[in-house]
Scaffold this active site. Sequence first.
Site, PDB file in Angstrom:
ATOM      1  N   THR A   1       1.397  -3.413   5.368  1.00  0.00           N
ATOM      2  CA  THR A   1       1.617  -2.254   4.502  1.00  0.00           C
ATOM      3  C   THR A   1       0.856  -1.026   4.969  1.00  0.00           C
ATOM      4  OG1 THR A   1       1.516  -1.517   2.190  1.00  0.00           O
ATOM      5  CG2 THR A   1      -0.306  -2.855   2.984  1.00  0.00           C
TER       6      THR A   1
ATOM      7  N   THR B   1       5.271  -1.757   0.625  1.00  0.00           N
ATOM      8  CA  THR B   1       4.815  -2.734   1.609  1.00  0.00           C
ATOM      9  C   THR B   1       6.089  -3.305   2.202  1.00  0.00           C
ATOM     10  OG1 THR B   1       2.884  -3.184   0.229  1.00  0.00           O
ATOM     11  CG2 THR B   1       3.438  -4.871   1.822  1.00  0.00           C
TER      12      THR B   1
END
Length: 570
Positions: free
Chosen positions: A397, A379
């Site tokens: 993400t 992420t």
Amino acid sequence: MNQIIKLSFSFLFLIISNLPVFAQGGRIPVSAENGMVVSSHHLASDVGKDILKKGGSAVDASVATAFALAVTLPSAGNIGGGGFLVYYGKDGENTTFNFREKAPLAATKRMYLGEDGKVRENSNHDGILSVGVPGTVAGLFTAHKKYGKLDWKELVQPAIDLADNGFEVSEPLAGFSQWLDRNKSEFPSTAKVFLKPDGTPYEPGDLLIQKDLAETLKRIRDKGVAGFYQGKTADLIASFMKKENGLITKKDLKKYKAQELPPVKGNYRGYDIYGMAPPSSGGVALIEMLNILEGFDLRSTGHNSARSLHYLTEAMRRAYSDRAQFLGDPDFNPKMPLEQLLSKSHAEQLRKTIEHNRASVSDSANFNQAHMAYESTETTHLSVIDNDGNAVSLTYTLEQSYGSKIVVDGAGFLLNNEMGDFNAIPGCTNSKGRIGTKPNQIAPEKRMLSSMSPTIVTRDGEPYIIIGTPGGRTIINTVLQVIVNMIDFGLNIAEAIESPRMHHQWLPDTSYMESWGFSPDTREILEEMGHEIRTRRSQGRAMGIFIDPANGRIYGAADSRSFDGKASGY
């Protein structure tokens, strides 16, 4: 592709991409007078800073930085994924934007299970069926519509320039290109983007030009949210999905909307904590852990001592148990007991069950009932404050590194594999960490539960700490430790981010500690208390800002665990 090869690549790439480089990162923060952007790529941070210097708002800079990361950090920066944005204004106005991905309309509760009731070939994480309906473009557009000052086109253009003109390939990106060279038959559309025109892999320092992505970004620049969810881009996504036997249709794309939601709010030792509400579990779990820890005198135990780590572990264990039992998409779980989970009284009851010298046992059958009346690490996070004192904390993400590793043919961007964040086997919760509770089971248009934890801490009504990180389920605990490091132990923002970290998530009943950061004596004491300890090389890549209330000066730090992060201020 052989499953073992897939897993080996994911593991190897995780290690490579997390190796500390200690370039700009370190224990001395970067300072600025007017504004700052901290992100996981230096080019994106500089794009955001330039927007601030032009008079753009914190949201403007966040939008521009996020689009730039979609070009320069394809492992996590994205327009094919989703995330969350927390906003806190100088005037005290606060809100959040939820642009988490959704399950397609054709999704079903048991869609990944074979006749034996087990997940088929990791299909919830690998392949076209793992893709959720993307939310990033809708989220950025919605936030800009409310808090933007500069024209939308001006914010998207720097990303277009980076895609059209190219940028230097980093070592991790070259590593992905080399892996793709060995697996290009399985990912032909991805090979068109991340292998050279002659079909060979990129090397560090090579120039990567992404013409298809530039064209997609131009449509977003010119038509806003409709430039992604309708028109040519939507046609490309839908036709590619149909060809590859995926589920997302033009109807899925047209129906997608980002949500503006009130933040969850807590207070820790006089500091106000603003976080993301479900479908992110981050804000609720973070505040619950801080409430538990508030009853212990952490400062007197010593920073990262065995006793302080014991208390942190026990708070993590209880919050993650509540997370598993109660949290999910609120549109499908209207009776989530958020008020109770966020309350000081609930924390007090949980705190009473913590023994000072002995670890608790995580029980997959009982959750926290005795005490109460696999998400990926790839992420990215960015923190921003503008010249007016408005703050943004944004985490988004693709799920795993490079998401599904599938590029939409002709559109140039990678798709997420976020469907893996749902509980794929209903009712199956076990000691190995498999969670099957009802709140996060798959349903059409449902948003999967997330651990993303963009957070803003305020003092006397003004932004004090802006923080967030990647790291899958470790995200919440990384953010927790940065905040505790600063408030309880007096570390500066860079020291707080660079300090070694640990993680416990209830199940499996194991504490993971960064191998390089804790003494053997500390580990031995924790093991004597009953904690099972394992080590890992790295946890998270936090990006943070601290605003000194004494003089208003801004201090930023990009985690040295990030290969190319940068705090860029002026």
